[in-house]
Every structure is written in C-alpha cells, then in structure tokens.
Design a protein around this motif. Structure first.
Motif, PDB file in Angstrom:
ATOM      1  N   ARG A  32       0.824  -1.306   0.095  1.00  0.00           N
ATOM      2  CA  ARG A  32       0.037   0.041   0.130  1.00  0.00           C
ATOM      3  C   ARG A  32       0.934   1.219   0.042  1.00  0.00           C
ATOM      4  N   LEU A  33       1.949   1.298   0.657  1.00  0.00           N
ATOM      5  CA  LEU A  33       3.033   2.399   0.857  1.00  0.00           C
ATOM      6  C   LEU A  33       3.442   2.653  -0.624  1.00  0.00           C
ATOM      7  N   THR A  34       4.021   1.526  -1.325  1.00  0.00           N
ATOM      8  CA  THR A  34       4.529   1.439  -2.476  1.00  0.00           C
ATOM      9  C   THR A  34       3.525   2.017  -3.523  1.00  0.00           C
ATOM     10  N   GLU A  35       2.296   1.724  -3.491  1.00  0.00           N
ATOM     11  CA  GLU A  35       1.358   2.261  -4.479  1.00  0.00           C
ATOM     12  C   GLU A  35       0.843   3.438  -4.264  1.00  0.00           C
ATOM     13  N   GLY A  36       0.664   4.054  -2.826  1.00  0.00           N
ATOM     14  CA  GLY A  36       0.322   5.023  -2.352  1.00  0.00           C
ATOM     15  C   GLY A  36       1.413   6.375  -2.774  1.00  0.00           C
ATOM     16  N   THR A  37       2.696   5.885  -2.649  1.00  0.00           N
ATOM     17  CA  THR A  37       3.632   6.871  -3.168  1.00  0.00           C
ATOM     18  C   THR A  37       4.294   6.772  -4.454  1.00  0.00           C
ATOM     19  N   GLY A  38       3.758   5.878  -5.149  1.00  0.00           N
ATOM     20  CA  GLY A  38       4.289   5.565  -6.377  1.00  0.00           C
ATOM     21  C   GLY A  38       5.750   5.124  -6.735  1.00  0.00           C
ATOM     22  N   LEU A  39       6.200   4.783  -5.399  1.00  0.00           N
ATOM     23  CA  LEU A  39       7.632   4.215  -5.530  1.00  0.00           C
ATOM     24  C   LEU A  39       7.963   2.973  -5.158  1.00  0.00           C
ATOM     25  N   GLY A  40       9.013   2.389  -5.990  1.00  0.00           N
ATOM     26  CA  GLY A  40       9.358   0.867  -5.956  1.00  0.00           C
ATOM     27  C   GLY A  40       9.832   0.616  -4.322  1.00  0.00           C
ATOM     28  N   ARG A  41      10.033  -0.585  -4.055  1.00  0.00           N
ATOM     29  CA  ARG A  41      10.393  -0.846  -2.666  1.00  0.00           C
ATOM     30  C   ARG A  41      11.765  -0.592  -2.541  1.00  0.00           C
ATOM     31  N   GLY A  42      12.467  -0.536  -3.325  1.00  0.00           N
ATOM     32  CA  GLY A  42      13.950  -0.168  -3.180  1.00  0.00           C
ATOM     33  C   GLY A  42      14.073   1.283  -3.098  1.00  0.00           C
ATOM     34  N   SER A  43      13.527   2.161  -3.712  1.00  0.00           N
ATOM     35  CA  SER A  43      13.465   3.655  -3.589  1.00  0.00           C
ATOM     36  C   SER A  43      12.789   3.884  -2.318  1.00  0.00           C
ATOM     37  N   LEU A  44      11.570   3.310  -1.824  1.00  0.00           N
ATOM     38  CA  LEU A  44      11.065   3.650  -0.623  1.00  0.00           C
ATOM     39  C   LEU A  44      11.865   3.249   0.581  1.00  0.00           C
ATOM     40  N   TYR A  45      12.862   2.113   0.569  1.00  0.00           N
ATOM     41  CA  TYR A  45      13.558   1.774   1.651  1.00  0.00           C
ATOM     42  C   TYR A  45      14.659   2.677   1.662  1.00  0.00           C
ATOM     43  N   GLY A  46      15.223   3.052   0.405  1.00  0.00           N
ATOM     44  CA  GLY A  46      16.519   3.658   0.118  1.00  0.00           C
ATOM     45  C   GLY A  46      16.343   5.252   0.779  1.00  0.00           C
ATOM     46  N   THR A  47      15.211   5.671   0.603  1.00  0.00           N
ATOM     47  CA  THR A  47      14.841   7.007   0.748  1.00  0.00           C
ATOM     48  C   THR A  47      14.547   7.334   2.304  1.00  0.00           C
ATOM     49  N   PHE A  48      13.404   6.298   2.764  1.00  0.00           N
ATOM     50  CA  PHE A  48      12.726   6.730   3.980  1.00  0.00           C
ATOM     51  C   PHE A  48      13.454   5.672   4.880  1.00  0.00           C
ATOM     52  N   GLY A  49      14.008   4.583   4.776  1.00  0.00           N
ATOM     53  CA  GLY A  49      14.068   3.337   5.711  1.00  0.00           C
ATOM     54  C   GLY A  49      12.854   2.512   5.933  1.00  0.00           C
ATOM     55  N   ASP A  50      13.003   1.861   7.144  1.00  0.00           N
ATOM     56  CA  ASP A  50      12.102   0.877   7.119  1.00  0.00           C
ATOM     57  C   ASP A  50      10.533   1.501   7.396  1.00  0.00           C
ATOM     58  N   LYS A  51       9.654   0.411   7.518  1.00  0.00           N
ATOM     59  CA  LYS A  51       8.201   1.063   7.637  1.00  0.00           C
ATOM     60  C   LYS A  51       8.004   1.756   8.982  1.00  0.00           C
ATOM     61  N   SER A  52       8.836   1.312  10.190  1.00  0.00           N
ATOM     62  CA  SER A  52       8.629   2.085  11.393  1.00  0.00           C
ATOM     63  C   SER A  52       9.188   3.565  11.123  1.00  0.00           C
ATOM     64  N   THR A  53      10.242   3.809  10.676  1.00  0.00           N
ATOM     65  CA  THR A  53      11.095   4.938  10.293  1.00  0.00           C
ATOM     66  C   THR A  53      10.022   6.024   9.466  1.00  0.00           C
ATOM     67  N   LEU A  54       9.494   5.255   8.489  1.00  0.00           N
ATOM     68  CA  LEU A  54       8.605   5.889   7.412  1.00  0.00           C
ATOM     69  C   LEU A  54       7.558   6.552   8.258  1.00  0.00           C
ATOM     70  N   PHE A  55       6.842   5.756   9.075  1.00  0.00           N
ATOM     71  CA  PHE A  55       5.724   6.195   9.891  1.00  0.00           C
ATOM     72  C   PHE A  55       6.024   7.573  10.770  1.00  0.00           C
ATOM     73  N   ARG A  56       7.159   7.278  11.516  1.00  0.00           N
ATOM     74  CA  ARG A  56       7.499   8.365  12.388  1.00  0.00           C
ATOM     75  C   ARG A  56       8.069   9.674  11.604  1.00  0.00           C
ATOM     76  N   LYS A  57       8.452   9.619  10.382  1.00  0.00           N
ATOM     77  CA  LYS A  57       8.663  10.653   9.658  1.00  0.00           C
ATOM     78  C   LYS A  57       7.298  11.270   9.197  1.00  0.00           C
ATOM     79  N   SER A  58       6.295  10.272   8.923  1.00  0.00           N
ATOM     80  CA  SER A  58       5.161  10.703   8.471  1.00  0.00           C
ATOM     81  C   SER A  58       4.341  11.567   9.452  1.00  0.00           C
ATOM     82  N   LEU A  59       4.280  11.103  10.718  1.00  0.00           N
ATOM     83  CA  LEU A  59       3.787  11.677  11.894  1.00  0.00           C
ATOM     84  C   LEU A  59       4.386  12.974  12.179  1.00  0.00           C
ATOM     85  N   GLU A  60       5.388  12.981  12.076  1.00  0.00           N
ATOM     86  CA  GLU A  60       6.470  14.449  12.147  1.00  0.00           C
ATOM     87  C   GLU A  60       5.868  15.277  11.071  1.00  0.00           C
ATOM     88  N   ARG A  61       5.514  14.907   9.920  1.00  0.00           N
ATOM     89  CA  ARG A  61       5.119  15.788   8.865  1.00  0.00           C
ATOM     90  C   ARG A  61       3.866  16.302   9.171  1.00  0.00           C
TER      91      ARG A  61
END
Length: 200
Positions: A32-61
């Motif tokens: 769902r995160l790759t579909e929602g962002t339009g990013l592949g898994r590699g780009s998603l992980y490479g840019t934001f880290g794991d799911k927990s890290t991405l969640f915290r960055k999203s909450l901060e945003r």
C-alpha cells in the motif's frame, strides 16, 4: 546525473502520510505504501528506511502541517475558556471537512493502534498528544480559567477532538460533528450536576 533521485521526496512523504492516515500503521502494508507513493520498494527503503521509520517521519510531517494551525487558533486573545474550546475544535472540523485528506486524524488512528507501534513510535504519539494538552491548558489559563478548570477542560477538549476524528471515519455528517463541537464548547446546562467538562 547518476544516483540522483528522480522523484519529489517531500511529495512522496506526503503521500505516505496519507496511507498511514487512511489505513493506520497496522494496515499500511509495504504494498500500500509503494502504491500510494508511486515508489518501488528499493526507492522507498532507500529514501525513508523501514516502515517504522517512515511512519515516524510521516507523523512528524503531520504535526508540522497541522499543529501550527492549533497554535494559531489558541493564540488569542480569547474572551473566555469556552471561546478557546470552540477555536480549537474548529481547526479539527476544518481539517475533517477538507476533501483532499483522509477522514479522521493520523494522530488519533495511531493512538488506537498504539500496541502495534515500536517504542519510538509510541513515545512520539504520546508526546504529541501531551503537547496538544499542554497547549490547550495554557490557552485556557490565559482566557481566565483556574488551574484545576484549565487542566480538566484541556483533557475534555482533547478527548472531544479525538472523538470527532473517530466519528468522522464512521460517516457522521459535518452537521453532527459541528453539534458535538458546539456542545463541548458550551459545556453542560446549569441544571447538570457535577462533571468536569465545563467551559463557561
């Protein structure tokens, strides 16, 4: 240029925030995160880290986007504690009415899934809620509430805020939500006995 990201990182984070907002942490799968962002898994992980890290960055945003609106609404001056409550809840109603974002509140849905979060995520959610509570208390004191009244009313207003977010996700109308907010700002009738949620 080799190695240069070919996407807007800020926009991708905004979209990830909406995925967590809509589905909650538990149901915000990597698919769902790759579909929602339009990013592949590699780009998603490479840019934001794991799911927990991405969640915290999203909450901060999310906090960076919406908490200043609460700060502005509470900056006053307000003629009474009731006006503080009304101003705070109006920000919530405005966000809920925005058709460009999911229903509810990312902070609220995250709180309902508290056990699914890691320790850092849990601490971040609780700190954000405590920050809003403190912000309300200070505004209520500035509007003339006593220490105990300000503490109690801040907690009740925060609870109403979270209730509005939950109700909006279950299809309650904007009129119903406005009724809840108005009743919270008005407080109990003079005939009511006891109760802490007073804003007169």
């Amino acid at each position: 240029m080799a190695g240069r990201k070919q996407f807007d990182v800020d926009e991708a984070l905004r979209r990830a925030m909406h995925v967590f907002w809509r589905w909650g942490y538990s149901e915000a799968s990597i698919d769902r995160l790759t579909e929602g962002t339009g990013l592949g898994r590699g780009s998603l992980y490479g840019t934001f880290g794991d799911k927990s890290t991405l969640f915290r960055k999203s909450l901060e945003r999310y906090a960076q986007t919406y908490h200043p609106l609460y700060e502005q609404a509470l900056s006053g001056p307000h003629p009474s504690p009731s006006a503080v409550v009304a101003a705070y809840l109006q920000v919530t109603l405005n966000r809920i009415a925005d058709p460009t974002v999911p229903d509810g509140c990312l902070l609220t849905v995250s709180a309902t899934q508290f056990p699914a979060l890691d320790a850092e995520g849990q601490a971040m959610v609780r700190a954000m809620i405590d920050g809003l509570r403190a912000m309300l208390r200070q505004a209520l004191l500035a509007a003339g509430a006593g220490e105990q009244e300000a503490a109690e009313l801040a907690l009740c207003t925060l609870a109403t805020n979270k209730s509005l977010a939950v109700l909006s996700r279950t299809g309650f109308s904007s009129e119903d939500l406005a009724t809840v907010a108005a009743a919270a700002a008005r407080g109990p009738s003079p005939q009511a006995q006891g109760g802490v949620c007073r804003s007169t």
